[in-house]
Write a protein that holds these residues in place. Structure first.
Motif, PDB file in Angstrom:
ATOM      1  N   GLU A 139      16.375  -2.942 -15.064  1.00 25.84           N
ATOM      2  CA  GLU A 139      15.005  -3.215 -15.481  1.00 25.84           C
ATOM      3  C   GLU A 139      14.065  -3.183 -14.268  1.00 25.84           C
ATOM      4  N   VAL A 140      12.913  -2.528 -14.429  1.00 30.65           N
ATOM      5  CA  VAL A 140      11.979  -2.374 -13.319  1.00 30.65           C
ATOM      6  C   VAL A 140      11.265  -3.696 -13.042  1.00 30.65           C
ATOM      7  N   GLY A 141      11.230  -4.109 -11.766  1.00 24.04           N
ATOM      8  CA  GLY A 141      10.577  -5.359 -11.391  1.00 24.04           C
ATOM      9  C   GLY A 141       9.332  -5.158 -10.554  1.00 24.04           C
ATOM     10  N   VAL A 142       9.443  -4.400  -9.458  1.00 17.00           N
ATOM     11  CA  VAL A 142       8.319  -4.211  -8.534  1.00 17.00           C
ATOM     12  C   VAL A 142       8.205  -2.730  -8.172  1.00 17.00           C
ATOM     13  N   ILE A 143       7.018  -2.170  -8.403  1.00 21.55           N
ATOM     14  CA  ILE A 143       6.733  -0.763  -8.106  1.00 21.55           C
ATOM     15  C   ILE A 143       5.726  -0.721  -6.963  1.00 21.55           C
ATOM     16  N   ARG A 144       5.943   0.187  -5.988  1.00 22.41           N
ATOM     17  CA  ARG A 144       4.989   0.361  -4.890  1.00 22.41           C
ATOM     18  C   ARG A 144       4.632   1.837  -4.778  1.00 22.41           C
ATOM     19  N   LEU A 145       3.331   2.126  -4.761  1.00 15.25           N
ATOM     20  CA  LEU A 145       2.873   3.513  -4.736  1.00 15.25           C
ATOM     21  C   LEU A 145       1.768   3.677  -3.704  1.00 15.25           C
ATOM     22  N   LYS A 146       1.858   4.746  -2.933  1.00  9.45           N
ATOM     23  CA  LYS A 146       0.866   5.019  -1.893  1.00  9.45           C
ATOM     24  C   LYS A 146       0.350   6.442  -2.027  1.00  9.45           C
ATOM     25  N   ARG A 147      -0.954   6.610  -1.829  1.00 17.32           N
ATOM     26  CA  ARG A 147      -1.563   7.940  -1.820  1.00 17.32           C
ATOM     27  C   ARG A 147      -2.746   7.847  -0.853  1.00 17.32           C
ATOM     28  N   ALA A 148      -2.541   8.303   0.347  1.00 17.33           N
ATOM     29  CA  ALA A 148      -3.525   8.028   1.390  1.00 17.33           C
ATOM     30  C   ALA A 148      -3.787   9.263   2.229  1.00 17.33           C
ATOM     31  N   GLY A 149      -5.034   9.671   2.253  1.00 19.03           N
ATOM     32  CA  GLY A 149      -5.425  10.824   3.050  1.00 19.03           C
ATOM     33  C   GLY A 149      -6.829  10.646   3.587  1.00 19.03           C
ATOM     34  N   PHE A 232      -1.877  13.182   5.113  1.00 17.77           N
ATOM     35  CA  PHE A 232      -1.892  12.854   3.692  1.00 17.77           C
ATOM     36  C   PHE A 232      -0.510  12.322   3.355  1.00 17.77           C
ATOM     37  N   HIS A 233      -0.418  11.017   3.159  1.00 16.74           N
ATOM     38  CA  HIS A 233       0.874  10.366   2.934  1.00 16.74           C
ATOM     39  C   HIS A 233       0.972   9.899   1.484  1.00 16.74           C
ATOM     40  N   THR A 234       2.097  10.202   0.869  1.00 17.64           N
ATOM     41  CA  THR A 234       2.390   9.597  -0.423  1.00 17.64           C
ATOM     42  C   THR A 234       3.752   8.927  -0.313  1.00 17.64           C
ATOM     43  N   ALA A 235       3.932   7.859  -1.070  1.00 16.88           N
ATOM     44  CA  ALA A 235       5.214   7.161  -1.046  1.00 16.88           C
ATOM     45  C   ALA A 235       5.404   6.442  -2.367  1.00 16.88           C
ATOM     46  N   ALA A 271      -7.473  17.016   0.881  1.00 18.37           N
ATOM     47  CA  ALA A 271      -6.031  16.995   1.147  1.00 18.37           C
ATOM     48  C   ALA A 271      -5.263  17.203  -0.153  1.00 18.37           C
ATOM     49  N   ILE A 272      -4.314  18.124  -0.143  1.00 18.40           N
ATOM     50  CA  ILE A 272      -3.405  18.318  -1.273  1.00 18.40           C
ATOM     51  C   ILE A 272      -1.986  18.304  -0.723  1.00 18.40           C
ATOM     52  N   PRO A 273      -1.119  17.458  -1.307  1.00 16.41           N
ATOM     53  CA  PRO A 273       0.240  17.363  -0.768  1.00 16.41           C
ATOM     54  C   PRO A 273       1.030  18.647  -0.996  1.00 16.41           C
ATOM     55  N   LYS A 274       1.871  18.978  -0.048  1.00 18.80           N
ATOM     56  CA  LYS A 274       2.660  20.211  -0.130  1.00 18.80           C
ATOM     57  C   LYS A 274       4.102  19.930   0.263  1.00 18.80           C
TER      58      LYS A 274
END
Lengths: 331, 332
Positions: A139-149, A232-235, A271-274
């Motif tokens: 079961e999902v408890g904690v989600i972390r999302l990054k989108r930074a440019g 441009f960082h995503t995580a 910025a577009i991720p590649k």
């Protein structure tokens, strides 16, 4: 064979045209306000450059809306009224009321409203979602999302007109609001802070939001038009009762410093991720939408999903303004 | 010779700390006192030091300093007892589990002229120390926000998940280290705290406290920061956890991964890869600073007040969990 008309010939219009060219559909035409951009894009794909939206609508089966956010509403309503299938870039609309009207109009017209939440088509994000669905992390408890440019660079770029675009939170973070909801389920509460709220003159737009999902999961979403170009960082990270997914897997460098430099002449406008892939995620997305229109697939993202992502984005902006956790109404 | 004792081995950081004390040439180690006699005897035997049946008995030996590694809720009575006995104190974090307790601890230590140091070893972590100058030099410009994590494995079969001993779960355990670093880096105090938490992670162990948490702190200088304090590293993760800070300012980005100096080891002895750490030992720096502050008769570089301010943030986070809205902190 579908005849597709693209409205808008900027970065997204070009990206979608490239993608349609990799499907069995015919890219019939382009309509855009900027005559040069319109002609260039149409010529590249041997398509017609239309002189009006009405003319394009009269000549195609599918309308792909790649225009600034505040214009989605009117164009989608016109397309639905003409009985055309609709693709629309994210965010669905500038306001929740606009979005609701668009959903109702497309439903009444019996046409699809397929919204370009392309992150669902990035293979790492799709694989993480599938991994969760397979029960590998419980079961999902904690989600972390990054989108930074970095911020769109031309001062007259419409993205920087927050009345039109909704700003970084609505344009960029909405990707991860949608993804958080895809993985964690409906969102019931949003709390957010932003460097540009209330100080609209801040040089960079940096924001973090905390979401609570109906099932108790919580999400952290970070977005930035504040990183020094060309970063441009995503995580993503999804922690569950029985395991953990991390992306990317990092280096062994304990300190990294990136500062703004003076000479950014060679940089792209936005910025577009590649990542090296046979089909880039935009092609994957448009191919999927083609299959939906051909009756061969159910949409990976519904119009209702796009409306819900819009609601979260607008709530994040409201939270940053009011300094309150915003409870979301059921749509 | 400075004479040092340890009160309680409930918190296993005591193992690291005693080894540092024993390795110092000019320390006379008085002994271990523990209300769990079996545990205390076991460690006293292991390290060849004296065991005291009671805290009072150890304090009657008049040590110059004591290190308190009890369960969180007992920091308060033990700090008061040590202060009244005139011993300087290095106390494990979080300093207190109730605001009033913290105030009393600061007051009593001051009244008895004893130094109170909070065990914040991250202040002595080499990457954290080195990177601080990037912030304090101003090269990032105005700081917008900080995205930080202190994620770890959940301590299993442990008082850490028992509310009446720990005071709370992941929010209590893992907010204070980074909260302290943020205060140190930003040189500004928290004015408001918001938090969300749940108990989904590690559900199989039936914890009675929160196991996942996200805290948003606003500082007086206008910066905001989140701390992910979740026990979100599964038992089979390659390492215990992390302390990471990403600081975004108008001129750029600083990323610190304070325990990133690791190898990746794939061994036939385990199905799980491991990431053994090869960076500098922060506990050694912290213990050395405690000893130096006693020798030099000065305040330590990390004080009881620092511990109080960090724990105040964690307590406000719990208050926010109860109300569902941000909580303002009094400015003093």
């Amino acid at each position: 064979m579908f005849r597709v008309g693209i409205v808008g010939a900027g970065v997204m219009g070009s990206t979608h045209a490239y993608s349609w060219a990799r499907t069995p559909a015919t890219l019939a035409g382009v309509y855009a306000l900027d005559a040069d951009q319109k002609q260039t894009l149409a010529s590249r794909y041997n398509a017609r450059a239309y002189t009006s939206l009405e003319a394009l609508l009269a000549d195609v089966d599918v309308v792909d809306v790649c225009t600034p956010t505040d214009t989605h509403h009117a164009i989608v309503l016109a397309a639905a009224a003409a009985g055309k299938q609709v693709l629309c870039e994210k965010p669905l609309a500038r306001t929740l009321d606009q979005g609701k009207t668009m959903l109702a109009a497309c439903e009444r017209a019996g046409v699809h409203l397929l919204v370009g939440h392309v992150v669902r088509f990035f293979p790492e994000y799709a694989l993480a979602k599938a991994t969760v669905e397979q029960g590998k992390i419980g079961e999902v408890g904690v989600i972390r999302l990054k989108r930074a440019g970095f911020q769109p660079r031309r001062p007259d770029n419409w993205f920087l007109d927050y009345e039109r675009s909704g700003g970084m939170i609505l344009d960029l973070m909405i990707h991860d609001f949608d993804y958080a909801r895809w993985v964690g389920g409906d969102v019931v509460s949003v709390f957010a802070k932003s460097s540009r709220i209330p100080d609209a003159s801040a040089k960079g737009d940096y924001s973090q939001a905390i979401l609570r999902h109906a099932n108790g999961a919580i999400s952290h979403v970070e977005g930035a038009w504040a990183y020094p170009p060309p970063l441009f960082h995503t995580a993503l990270e999804i922690a569950g009762a029985g395991g953990l997914i991390e992306h990317p897997v990092g280096s062994s460098i304990p300190i990294e410093v990136y500062l703004n430099t003076v000479d950014n002449a060679d940089l792209p406008e936005i910025a577009i991720p590649k990542s090296p892939l046979v089909d880039d995620p935009y092609v994957t997305e448009v191919k999927h939408f083609y299959n939906v229109l051909a009756g061969q697939a159910t949409p990976r993202i519904t119009a209702a999903d796009a409306l819900a992502a819009l609601q979260i984005g607008l709530a994040a902006i409201e939270s940053a303004h009011t300094n309150r956790a915003i409870t979301l109404e059921r749509l | 010779m400075l004479r040092i004792g340890i009160l309680s081995f409930a918190h296993l950081h005591a193992v690291s700390y005693i080894e540092k004390f024993l390795a110092m040439p000019d320390i006379e180690f008085v002994g271990i006192a523990d209300d769990n006699a079996e545990r205390g005897r076991q460690f006293a035997h292991k390290y060849g030091v004296r065991f005291f049946e009671s805290y009072e008995a150890l304090l009657a030996e008049k040590p110059d300093g004591v290190c308190i590694c009890s369960e969180n809720v007992y920091h308060h009575p033990l700090v008061l007892m040590a202060a009244e006995a005139g011993a300087h104190i290095l106390c494990e974090k979080p300093l207190m589990t109730e605001l009033e307790h913290g105030r009393e601890m600061l007051t009593i230590c001051e009244r008895n002229n004893v130094q109170l140091m909070t065990a914040f070893p991250m202040r002595f972590n080499a990457p954290v120390m080195e990177a601080r100058s990037v912030v304090t030099s101003g090269s990032l410009g105005k700081i917008y926000g900080c995205n930080t994590t202190n994620q770890g494995r959940m301590p299993r079969n442990s008082w850490f998940t028992v509310k009446k001993l720990a005071g709370g779960g992941a929010v209590t355990d893992h907010t204070v280290h980074v909260a302290d670093l943020l205060r140190w880096y930003l040189q500004s105090e928290a004015v408001e705290v918001f938090a969300e938490a749940n108990a989904i992670l590690n559900r199989d162990a039936n914890p009675e406290v929160e196991t996942g948490g996200l805290v948003m702190i606003s500082f007086a200088n206008g910066a905001f920061a989140t701390i992910d304090c979740s026990w979100s590293r599964p038992p089979f993760y390659p390492t215990w956890g992390n302390v990471k800070l990403e600081i975004v300012g108008e001129n750029g980005l600083l990323k610190i991964d304070s325990f990133k100096q690791t190898l990746a080891v794939y061994s036939h002895e385990s199905d799980i890869p491991s990431w053994p750490f090869w960076g500098s030992d922060s506990d050694a720096g912290m213990v050395a600073e405690f000893v130096a502050s006693l020798r030099d008769q000065r305040a330590p570089s990390v004080t009881g007040y620092d511990g109080f301010k960090a724990a105040e943030i964690a307590l406000a986070a719990h208050q926010s969990l109860a109300t569902g809205q941000p909580v303002s902190l009094p400015q003093n």
